[in-house]
Scaffold this motif. Structure first.
Motif, mmCIF file in Angstrom:
data_model
loop_
_atom_site.group_PDB
_atom_site.id
_atom_site.type_symbol
_atom_site.label_atom_id
_atom_site.label_comp_id
_atom_site.label_asym_id
_atom_site.label_seq_id
_atom_site.Cartn_x
_atom_site.Cartn_y
_atom_site.Cartn_z
ATOM 1 N N SER A 40 0.547 -1.290 0.345
ATOM 2 C CA SER A 40 0.168 0.455 0.192
ATOM 3 C C SER A 40 0.854 1.358 0.144
ATOM 4 C CB SER A 40 -0.712 0.297 1.229
ATOM 5 O OG SER A 40 -0.322 -0.168 2.431
ATOM 6 N N LEU A 41 2.235 1.131 -0.013
ATOM 7 C CA LEU A 41 2.771 2.636 0.575
ATOM 8 C C LEU A 41 3.188 2.907 -0.624
ATOM 9 C CD1 LEU A 41 5.932 1.459 3.029
ATOM 10 C CD2 LEU A 41 3.647 2.235 3.433
ATOM 11 N N GLU A 42 2.653 2.577 -2.430
ATOM 12 C CA GLU A 42 3.049 3.001 -3.388
ATOM 13 C C GLU A 42 1.820 3.992 -3.620
ATOM 14 O OE1 GLU A 42 3.411 0.463 -5.955
ATOM 15 O OE2 GLU A 42 5.953 -0.666 -5.396
ATOM 16 N N GLY A 43 1.052 3.830 -2.876
ATOM 17 C CA GLY A 43 -0.384 5.087 -2.880
ATOM 18 C C GLY A 43 -0.540 6.550 -1.942
ATOM 19 N N VAL A 44 1.239 5.907 -1.158
ATOM 20 C CA VAL A 44 1.563 7.531 -0.460
ATOM 21 C C VAL A 44 2.810 8.426 -1.215
ATOM 22 C CG1 VAL A 44 2.137 8.272 1.887
ATOM 23 C CG2 VAL A 44 0.991 5.890 1.436
ATOM 24 N N PRO A 45 2.450 9.580 -1.573
ATOM 25 C CA PRO A 45 3.272 9.926 -1.691
ATOM 26 C C PRO A 45 4.617 10.369 -0.892
ATOM 27 C CG PRO A 45 1.684 11.961 -0.693
ATOM 28 C CD PRO A 45 1.449 10.475 -0.909
ATOM 29 N N PRO A 46 6.087 10.790 -1.227
ATOM 30 C CA PRO A 46 7.127 10.108 -0.351
ATOM 31 C C PRO A 46 6.975 11.226 0.727
ATOM 32 C CG PRO A 46 8.127 10.528 -2.060
ATOM 33 C CD PRO A 46 6.523 10.846 -2.589
ATOM 34 N N PRO B 87 7.146 9.479 6.234
ATOM 35 C CA PRO B 87 8.056 9.786 7.647
ATOM 36 C C PRO B 87 6.868 9.038 8.476
ATOM 37 C CG PRO B 87 9.127 10.867 6.106
ATOM 38 C CD PRO B 87 7.055 10.586 5.690
ATOM 39 N N ASP B 88 5.799 10.207 8.790
ATOM 40 C CA ASP B 88 4.635 10.316 9.048
ATOM 41 C C ASP B 88 3.730 8.914 9.340
ATOM 42 O OD1 ASP B 88 4.972 12.714 10.629
ATOM 43 O OD2 ASP B 88 3.214 13.310 9.331
ATOM 44 N N LEU B 89 3.775 8.236 8.899
ATOM 45 C CA LEU B 89 3.108 6.679 8.126
ATOM 46 C C LEU B 89 3.786 6.297 8.893
ATOM 47 C CD1 LEU B 89 0.877 5.107 7.324
ATOM 48 C CD2 LEU B 89 2.095 5.008 5.225
ATOM 49 N N LEU B 90 5.187 5.441 8.319
ATOM 50 C CA LEU B 90 5.381 4.229 8.937
ATOM 51 C C LEU B 90 6.448 5.060 10.265
ATOM 52 C CD1 LEU B 90 8.354 3.662 5.747
ATOM 53 C CD2 LEU B 90 5.314 3.007 6.451
ATOM 54 N N GLY B 91 6.666 6.312 10.763
ATOM 55 C CA GLY B 91 6.643 6.623 11.729
ATOM 56 C C GLY B 91 5.877 5.572 13.212
ATOM 57 N N GLU B 92 5.322 6.028 12.893
ATOM 58 C CA GLU B 92 3.413 5.106 13.817
ATOM 59 C C GLU B 92 4.123 3.537 14.064
ATOM 60 O OE1 GLU B 92 -0.969 4.214 14.536
ATOM 61 O OE2 GLU B 92 -0.258 5.919 12.990
ATOM 62 N N ALA C 30 8.821 -21.368 11.311
ATOM 63 C CA ALA C 30 9.142 -19.402 10.536
ATOM 64 C C ALA C 30 10.293 -19.021 11.795
ATOM 65 C CB ALA C 30 7.803 -19.133 10.552
ATOM 66 N N SER C 31 10.565 -18.351 11.535
ATOM 67 C CA SER C 31 11.939 -17.121 12.345
ATOM 68 C C SER C 31 10.759 -15.894 12.116
ATOM 69 C CB SER C 31 12.927 -17.361 11.623
ATOM 70 O OG SER C 31 13.264 -16.688 9.823
ATOM 71 N N THR C 32 10.233 -15.146 11.425
ATOM 72 C CA THR C 32 9.762 -14.064 11.287
ATOM 73 C C THR C 32 8.398 -14.702 10.239
ATOM 74 O OG1 THR C 32 11.609 -12.756 11.010
ATOM 75 C CG2 THR C 32 9.658 -11.971 10.450
ATOM 76 N N VAL C 33 7.481 -14.025 10.885
ATOM 77 C CA VAL C 33 6.313 -14.201 10.242
ATOM 78 C C VAL C 33 5.633 -12.639 10.157
ATOM 79 C CG1 VAL C 33 3.727 -14.566 10.254
ATOM 80 C CG2 VAL C 33 5.292 -16.600 11.074
ATOM 81 N N LEU C 34 4.931 -12.371 8.402
ATOM 82 C CA LEU C 34 5.004 -11.179 8.364
ATOM 83 C C LEU C 34 3.139 -10.757 7.362
ATOM 84 C CD1 LEU C 34 7.916 -10.064 5.181
ATOM 85 C CD2 LEU C 34 7.547 -9.561 7.868
ATOM 86 N N VAL C 35 2.797 -10.756 8.609
ATOM 87 C CA VAL C 35 0.933 -10.143 8.632
ATOM 88 C C VAL C 35 1.307 -8.890 7.134
ATOM 89 C CG1 VAL C 35 -0.949 -9.811 9.371
ATOM 90 C CG2 VAL C 35 0.641 -10.836 11.178
ATOM 91 N N GLN C 36 0.294 -9.878 5.864
ATOM 92 C CA GLN C 36 -0.178 -7.977 5.551
ATOM 93 C C GLN C 36 -1.205 -8.237 5.389
ATOM 94 O OE1 GLN C 36 -0.618 -7.572 0.971
ATOM 95 N NE2 GLN C 36 -0.189 -9.520 0.741
ATOM 96 N N VAL C 37 -2.295 -6.864 6.270
ATOM 97 C CA VAL C 37 -2.943 -6.432 6.399
ATOM 98 C C VAL C 37 -4.069 -6.031 4.970
ATOM 99 C CG1 VAL C 37 -4.757 -4.956 7.868
ATOM 100 C CG2 VAL C 37 -2.267 -6.583 9.060
ATOM 101 N N LEU C 38 -5.239 -6.860 4.553
ATOM 102 C CA LEU C 38 -5.552 -6.703 3.964
ATOM 103 C C LEU C 38 -6.821 -5.352 4.422
ATOM 104 C CD1 LEU C 38 -6.135 -10.188 1.962
ATOM 105 C CD2 LEU C 38 -4.410 -8.392 1.870
ATOM 106 N N GLY C 39 -6.908 -4.608 3.198
ATOM 107 C CA GLY C 39 -7.419 -3.150 3.152
ATOM 108 C C GLY C 39 -8.929 -3.172 2.328
ATOM 109 N N PRO D 136 -3.540 2.816 2.169
ATOM 110 C CA PRO D 136 -2.661 2.257 3.607
ATOM 111 C C PRO D 136 -4.131 1.656 4.696
ATOM 112 C CG PRO D 136 -0.839 3.743 3.116
ATOM 113 C CD PRO D 136 -2.746 4.126 2.117
ATOM 114 N N PRO D 137 -3.788 0.727 4.706
ATOM 115 C CA PRO D 137 -4.638 0.229 5.989
ATOM 116 C C PRO D 137 -4.796 0.607 7.790
ATOM 117 C CG PRO D 137 -3.857 -1.339 6.304
ATOM 118 C CD PRO D 137 -2.859 -0.758 4.910
ATOM 119 N N ILE D 138 -4.734 1.704 7.824
ATOM 120 C CA ILE D 138 -4.124 2.589 9.121
ATOM 121 C C ILE D 138 -4.434 1.553 10.166
ATOM 122 C CG2 ILE D 138 -3.448 4.646 10.368
ATOM 123 C CD1 ILE D 138 -3.417 5.796 7.365
ATOM 124 N N GLU D 139 -5.926 1.855 10.117
ATOM 125 C CA GLU D 139 -6.539 1.492 11.414
ATOM 126 C C GLU D 139 -6.894 -0.170 11.395
ATOM 127 O OE1 GLU D 139 -8.019 3.225 13.495
ATOM 128 O OE2 GLU D 139 -7.390 5.411 13.141
#
Length: 298
Positions: free
Chosen positions: A10-16, A20-25, A269-278, A284-287
């Motif tokens: 989803s980050l490709e739908g966010v301008p550069p 920072p604010d989005l990923l900072g959270e 698995a050593s790591t599981v990456l959860v892809q939250v679908l919006g 980005p599915p912020i909520e």
């Protein structure tokens, strides 16, 4: 990378400027890593640098950087630069992508996946650091679904990054890679989930998001072949997936997602990456990320 991270397109739908604010959270919430793909949007290495610059703690992984997107010399040079700027926070995931994306979108000939990846790794191994202070390559993992690519991951890289797979696949992958989730080669598994509030009681919400997610993948031979090895058949590969495929690949609600994450971890698995679908892949599915954080990390 931690035991639980996020995967998102989803980050490709966010301008550069909005990154920072989005990923900072997300960084403050405590996710171990954030991974993203490379298809027709941002170039993988510049995107990784953008996301690393917007965060302070979590690792960033390419899931995956398309080997047809740049030659091994360029990939090695870019990876070393990013590693020098953000030591220990970048993971280079490489993959062969899919014939339609490689041939129609990029204009290349799509080679035999295993041979193409082996040759690319040979060339990557031959690269040398050419800039001062950029001697270190970050860890490399491969997009691996079948046993041969998993063996190549084990023999030539730090591990594997399977996508759209079941815990049973994770167990077989761990057998091939060797070791365990704690001390063996990296096994970074993606898993999709709908965790929106009320989804447990809203069948159409879950079904529509799962259908939209699987729609493109059900048309790609690499995933169809992988699913066949995992026990599915042609009746499951209608566009958007059968109900059986949806139920297997996309969990519904936080509790079911927490259970599936644990199943993957228990399977090796050593790591599981959860892809939250919006609602929309470019929003980005912020909520929903907040809801997932409360249920999976808090």
């Amino acid at each position: 990378m931690g035991r639980v991270g996020l995967w998102t397109g989803s980050l490709e739908g966010v301008p550069p400027a909005g990154i920072p604010d989005l990923l900072g959270e997300l960084d403050e919430q405590g996710w171990g890593s954030l991974w993203f793909g490379e298809a027709v949007g941002r170039e993988a290495f510049t995107a990784a640098q953008l996301y690393l610059g917007a965060t302070r703690r979590m690792a960033i992984g390419t899931g995956i950087a398309n080997i047809y997107g740049r030659d091994a010399s360029a990939a090695g040079a870019a990876a070393r630069t990013i590693e020098a700027m953000h030591p220990g926070r970048f993971v280079l995931g490489l993959g062969v992508s899919h014939a339609p994306l490689v041939e129609r979108h990029r204009g290349h000939n799509y080679g035999r996946p295993l041979s193409a990846m082996r040759e690319y790794l040979d060339a990557l191994d031959r690269t040398q650091p050419m800039a001062v202070g950029e001697d270190t390559m970050p860890p490399v993992v491969l997009a691996a679904l079948g046993p041969k690519m998993l063996e190549l991951s084990r023999d030539r890289t730090a591990g594997a990054h399977p996508y759209l797979t079941l815990p049973e696949h994770t167990a077989r992958a761990r057998e091939i890679l060797g070791g365990t989730g704690e001390d063996g080669p990296a096994l970074v598994v993606e898993h999709a989930a709908v965790v929106a509030a009320g989804v447990e009681d809203d069948d159409e919400l879950w079904r529509s998001r799962a259908r939209d997610h699987l729609n493109i993948y059900t048309g790609l031979p690499n995933y169809r072949n992988s699913w066949t090895r995992q026990g599915f058949d042609e009746s499951d590969y209608v566009r958007g997936g059968s109900d059986r495929l949806k139920s297997a690949m996309v969990t519904r609600g936080v509790e079911a997602t927490r259970a599936r994450v644990q199943e993957h971890l228990d399977a090796g698995a050593s790591t599981v990456l959860v892809q939250v679908l919006g609602d929309n892949i470019l929003v980005p599915p912020i909520e929903d990320w907040r809801h997932a954080y409360e249920g999976l990390l808090a």
